[in-house]
Design a protein around this motif. Structure first.
Motif, PDB file in Angstrom:
ATOM      1  N   TRP A 379      -8.758   4.771  10.695  1.00  0.00           N
ATOM      2  CA  TRP A 379     -10.256   4.350  11.071  1.00  0.00           C
ATOM      3  C   TRP A 379     -10.809   3.463  10.420  1.00  0.00           C
ATOM      4  CZ3 TRP A 379     -14.989   4.483   7.454  1.00  0.00           C
ATOM      5  CH2 TRP A 379     -16.101   4.410   7.706  1.00  0.00           C
ATOM      6  N   TYR A 380      -9.553   2.551   9.230  1.00  0.00           N
ATOM      7  CA  TYR A 380     -10.501   1.869   8.887  1.00  0.00           C
ATOM      8  C   TYR A 380      -9.921   0.347   9.863  1.00  0.00           C
ATOM      9  CZ  TYR A 380     -12.243   3.568   4.059  1.00  0.00           C
ATOM     10  OH  TYR A 380     -13.066   4.281   2.787  1.00  0.00           O
ATOM     11  N   PRO A 395       3.188   1.715  -2.005  1.00  0.00           N
ATOM     12  CA  PRO A 395       2.096   2.293  -2.461  1.00  0.00           C
ATOM     13  C   PRO A 395       2.120   2.262  -3.881  1.00  0.00           C
ATOM     14  CG  PRO A 395       2.313   3.720  -1.023  1.00  0.00           C
ATOM     15  CD  PRO A 395       3.632   2.283  -0.695  1.00  0.00           C
ATOM     16  N   GLY A 396       1.556   2.746  -4.649  1.00  0.00           N
ATOM     17  CA  GLY A 396       1.183   2.097  -5.959  1.00  0.00           C
ATOM     18  C   GLY A 396       0.853   3.219  -6.819  1.00  0.00           C
ATOM     19  N   ILE A 397       0.749   4.284  -7.608  1.00  0.00           N
ATOM     20  CA  ILE A 397      -0.261   4.810  -8.599  1.00  0.00           C
ATOM     21  C   ILE A 397      -0.934   3.514  -9.782  1.00  0.00           C
ATOM     22  CG2 ILE A 397       0.861   6.101 -10.476  1.00  0.00           C
ATOM     23  CD1 ILE A 397       3.058   6.291 -10.494  1.00  0.00           C
ATOM     24  N   SER A 398      -0.910   2.973  -9.748  1.00  0.00           N
ATOM     25  CA  SER A 398      -1.572   1.767 -10.280  1.00  0.00           C
ATOM     26  C   SER A 398      -1.561   0.935  -9.558  1.00  0.00           C
ATOM     27  CB  SER A 398      -2.054   1.957 -11.856  1.00  0.00           C
ATOM     28  OG  SER A 398      -2.744   1.060 -12.016  1.00  0.00           O
ATOM     29  N   GLY A 399      -2.893  -0.217  -9.316  1.00  0.00           N
ATOM     30  CA  GLY A 399      -2.101  -1.389  -8.810  1.00  0.00           C
ATOM     31  C   GLY A 399      -3.766  -2.244  -9.372  1.00  0.00           C
ATOM     32  N   TRP A 400      -3.789  -3.600  -8.380  1.00  0.00           N
ATOM     33  CA  TRP A 400      -5.042  -4.373  -8.912  1.00  0.00           C
ATOM     34  C   TRP A 400      -5.604  -4.138  -8.429  1.00  0.00           C
ATOM     35  CZ3 TRP A 400      -5.204  -8.312 -12.198  1.00  0.00           C
ATOM     36  CH2 TRP A 400      -5.738  -9.065 -12.207  1.00  0.00           C
ATOM     37  N   ALA A 401      -6.600  -3.058  -7.978  1.00  0.00           N
ATOM     38  CA  ALA A 401      -8.002  -3.013  -7.284  1.00  0.00           C
ATOM     39  C   ALA A 401      -8.537  -1.508  -8.401  1.00  0.00           C
ATOM     40  CB  ALA A 401      -8.051  -2.455  -6.325  1.00  0.00           C
ATOM     41  N   GLN A 402      -7.296  -1.096  -8.743  1.00  0.00           N
ATOM     42  CA  GLN A 402      -7.790   0.075 -10.291  1.00  0.00           C
ATOM     43  C   GLN A 402      -8.003  -0.437 -11.362  1.00  0.00           C
ATOM     44  OE1 GLN A 402      -5.517   0.867  -7.477  1.00  0.00           O
ATOM     45  NE2 GLN A 402      -7.095   1.703  -6.867  1.00  0.00           N
ATOM     46  N   ASP A 413     -17.086   0.563  -1.068  1.00  0.00           N
ATOM     47  CA  ASP A 413     -16.288  -0.054  -1.859  1.00  0.00           C
ATOM     48  C   ASP A 413     -15.229  -0.664  -1.549  1.00  0.00           C
ATOM     49  OD1 ASP A 413     -18.477   0.271  -3.781  1.00  0.00           O
ATOM     50  OD2 ASP A 413     -17.516   2.002  -4.686  1.00  0.00           O
ATOM     51  N   MET A 414     -14.680  -0.169  -0.105  1.00  0.00           N
ATOM     52  CA  MET A 414     -13.049   0.037   0.237  1.00  0.00           C
ATOM     53  C   MET A 414     -13.311  -1.362   0.629  1.00  0.00           C
ATOM     54  SD  MET A 414     -11.967   2.724   0.160  1.00  0.00           S
ATOM     55  CE  MET A 414     -11.949   4.349  -0.313  1.00  0.00           C
ATOM     56  N   TYR A 420      -9.094  -7.482  -3.424  1.00  0.00           N
ATOM     57  CA  TYR A 420      -8.243  -7.213  -4.478  1.00  0.00           C
ATOM     58  C   TYR A 420      -7.012  -6.524  -4.245  1.00  0.00           C
ATOM     59  CZ  TYR A 420     -12.102  -6.824  -7.642  1.00  0.00           C
ATOM     60  OH  TYR A 420     -12.997  -7.151  -8.769  1.00  0.00           O
ATOM     61  N   ASP A 421      -6.328  -5.964  -3.221  1.00  0.00           N
ATOM     62  CA  ASP A 421      -5.245  -5.823  -2.589  1.00  0.00           C
ATOM     63  C   ASP A 421      -4.532  -6.730  -1.662  1.00  0.00           C
ATOM     64  OD1 ASP A 421      -5.038  -2.972  -3.347  1.00  0.00           O
ATOM     65  OD2 ASP A 421      -5.774  -2.281  -1.655  1.00  0.00           O
ATOM     66  N   PHE A 422      -5.695  -7.419  -1.176  1.00  0.00           N
ATOM     67  CA  PHE A 422      -4.839  -9.123  -0.947  1.00  0.00           C
ATOM     68  C   PHE A 422      -4.492  -9.891  -1.135  1.00  0.00           C
ATOM     69  CE2 PHE A 422      -7.362  -7.959   3.272  1.00  0.00           C
ATOM     70  CZ  PHE A 422      -6.285  -7.421   4.310  1.00  0.00           C
ATOM     71  N   TYR A 423      -4.960  -9.748  -2.535  1.00  0.00           N
ATOM     72  CA  TYR A 423      -5.198 -10.782  -3.887  1.00  0.00           C
ATOM     73  C   TYR A 423      -3.477 -10.332  -4.634  1.00  0.00           C
ATOM     74  CZ  TYR A 423      -5.705 -13.729  -8.188  1.00  0.00           C
ATOM     75  OH  TYR A 423      -5.064 -14.331  -9.288  1.00  0.00           O
ATOM     76  N   TYR A 424      -3.783  -8.889  -4.761  1.00  0.00           N
ATOM     77  CA  TYR A 424      -2.513  -8.179  -5.004  1.00  0.00           C
ATOM     78  C   TYR A 424      -0.834  -8.786  -4.504  1.00  0.00           C
ATOM     79  CZ  TYR A 424       1.337  -4.951  -6.537  1.00  0.00           C
ATOM     80  OH  TYR A 424       2.560  -5.038  -7.284  1.00  0.00           O
ATOM     81  N   ILE A 425      -0.740  -8.958  -3.230  1.00  0.00           N
ATOM     82  CA  ILE A 425       0.037  -8.783  -2.382  1.00  0.00           C
ATOM     83  C   ILE A 425       0.586 -10.617  -1.920  1.00  0.00           C
ATOM     84  CG2 ILE A 425       0.524  -9.442   0.524  1.00  0.00           C
ATOM     85  CD1 ILE A 425      -1.406  -6.637   0.709  1.00  0.00           C
ATOM     86  N   LYS A 426      -0.997 -11.837  -1.965  1.00  0.00           N
ATOM     87  CA  LYS A 426      -0.967 -12.989  -1.848  1.00  0.00           C
ATOM     88  C   LYS A 426       0.114 -13.119  -3.539  1.00  0.00           C
ATOM     89  CE  LYS A 426      -3.244 -17.547  -2.205  1.00  0.00           C
ATOM     90  NZ  LYS A 426      -4.359 -18.000  -1.689  1.00  0.00           N
ATOM     91  N   HIS A 427      -0.619 -13.044  -4.388  1.00  0.00           N
ATOM     92  CA  HIS A 427       0.147 -12.971  -5.903  1.00  0.00           C
ATOM     93  C   HIS A 427       1.082 -11.851  -6.172  1.00  0.00           C
ATOM     94  CE1 HIS A 427      -2.704 -16.359  -6.712  1.00  0.00           C
ATOM     95  NE2 HIS A 427      -3.649 -15.382  -5.957  1.00  0.00           N
TER      96      HIS A 427
END
Length: 451
Positions: A379-380, A395-402, A413-414, A420-427
């Motif tokens: 849907w997204y 995917p992770g159990i915990s992540g930058w967004a969490q 909120d998505m 946040y997920d894009f930032y994690y991938i970039k860095h």
């Protein structure tokens, strides 16, 4: 095109002496184009050299002086030489990790000193145990000395090194506001005067940026003062990459490192195999509490979208009643579907423990973007074409967004979670993963920040 009449007019004024005072004042101003903490003694005191020149010898030598007294180096007791090397190595490893982690937004090194120093020295002691003789009093004395050094040092640096930026108030940059992490000095004219700053912030794509401002920014760069695009500062302050910024970049530059991806997979397997037997008693106790609390299965199984768009079945401890319908995700702490035991295991992330099996299978990693339900993910994608790019890593159990946002409790909120997920991938790097791991352990230990 250059305006010939304007150029002649400036030359004419210069010939009559009008430009002489301007040139003199310009040269005077040029001498003040100086970056903060750029002088040699400031770099020594505020940078890495001070840790090497003063900190390392102090942490290595002081515990030995306290334990063995003066002249201990003349006749080294058994195991002391090995211990001194180990203390020095542990100090340098801690220093290097803290230095790399402070690059990320909202990271205050002083918060992570105790857990990081403790982990490094405990690992050092474990590696030396039974392999080489160790002077444990000196080793743990070095641990205390390292704690004091980093706590005092980074607390002082945090107070005096709050970044100070000069802002060119044109384009998108004019809307930037000051935060607790950094100060802003708004420029009215393209001159710094007597200000010493850490960098210039400007919207380099703005049509309002005229030649005078461009010459000023060029001059700052020539004097060693960095000029930051507003997009860079926005990402470094928020820890998020906006969708429109992602659309302007080349996605090939965001491909995660194959070498680190392979190393990370190896660490995931080793970590899961080590943690499963250690956490088995906690998992059994959690399963027993769930069965006693409400009727239904112990585990919650759901299809999620995984790495490179491959669906997988995720394992979690059930935290909701089985006979109550609703959204596919919790809508907050007051969601009536959450059981009493579910509130506890959600707070301390115990409901995530069965995902160690997903890590072993290769469906997930310990750190990465949280996997979304398949239907919700599809849907997204209809509204955000680049949404699927978050699956370029496991995917992770915990992540930058969490750790930054908590679990997204509403659909609105998505969008922020995706940034946040894009930032994690970039860095995508070991150091960001270490930072996320430390913040996750803090949440597990205190329950603060969990949803």
């Amino acid at each position: 095109m250059f305006n010939k009449h304007k150029i002649l007019e400036k030359m004419d004024r210069s010939a009559w002496g009008g430009g002489e005072s301007w040139a003199a004042s310009g040269q005077a101003l040029d001498t003040r184009y100086e970056r903060r903490h750029s002088r040699w003694y400031e770099q020594c005191l505020m940078g890495m050299p001070f840790h090497f020149i003063v900190g390392l010898p102090a942490v290595v030598m002081v515990p030995s002086l306290v334990v063995h007294g003066e002249g201990f180096w003349r006749d080294l007791p058994p195991g002391l030489a090995t211990t001194l090397w180990a203390v020095g190595a542990a100090f340098l490893i801690t220093l290097f990790v803290l230095h790399r982690m402070t690059r990320f937004p909202g990271t205050q090194a002083v918060v992570y000193v105790v857990p990081l120093v403790s982990a490094v020295f405990a690992l050092t002691w474990a590696l030396l145990l039974g392999v080489a003789p160790v002077d444990e009093r000196v080793l743990w004395g070095g641990y205390v000395a390292s704690l004091l050094w980093f706590l005092v040092g980074y607390a002082a640096a945090q107070r005096f090194r709050r970044p100070r930026f000069a802002l060119v108030p044109l384009g998108e940059a004019r809307h930037l506001t000051e935060t607790e992490e950094s100060r802003l000095y708004r420029l009215e004219v393209p001159r710094l005067g007597a200000q010493r700053i850490d960098g210039i912030i400007a919207d380099l794509r703005s049509d309002e940026l005229n030649q005078e401002w461009v010459r000023f920014l060029t001059k700052c760069t020539l004097h060693g003062i960095p000029v930051y695009q507003i997009k860079q500062i926005d990402e470094s302050r928020t820890g998020r990459v906006k969708y429109e910024h992602l659309a302007d970049t080349e996605l090939v530059s965001w491909l995660p490192s194959p070498l680190y991806s392979a190393c990370k997979r190896g660490l995931d397997i080793c970590g899961a195999m080590l943690l499963l037997p250690l956490l088995a008693p906690i998992m059994l106790a959690t399963a027993w509490a769930i069965r006693r609390d409400s009727s239904g299965p112990v585990f919650f199984l759901q299809w999620r979208m995984g790495h490179r768009g491959r669906p997988f079945r995720i394992y979690k401890f059930r935290s909701m009643y089985c006979d109550m319908k609703g959204k596919e995700f919790a809508s907050g702490e007051d969601d009536p579907r959450i059981t009493p035991v579910g509130r506890v295991i959600r707070k301390y992330r115990l409901d995530e423990l069965p995902q160690l099996l997903n890590v072993l299978k290769g469906d997930m990693s310990f750190i990465g973007p949280r996997p979304e339900p398949v239907d919700l993910s599809q849907w997204y994608e209809q509204d955000i074409p680049l949404f699927s790019y978050r699956r370029v890593v496991r995917p992770g159990i915990s992540g930058w967004a969490q750790v930054e946002q908590g679990y997204a409790a509403e659909v609105d909120d998505m969008a922020i979670k995706l940034q946040y997920d894009f930032y994690y991938i970039k860095h995508f790097s070991l150091w960001l993963d270490v930072l996320i791991l430390l913040r996750t352990l803090k949440t597990i230990g205190t329950g603060f920040g969990a949803r």
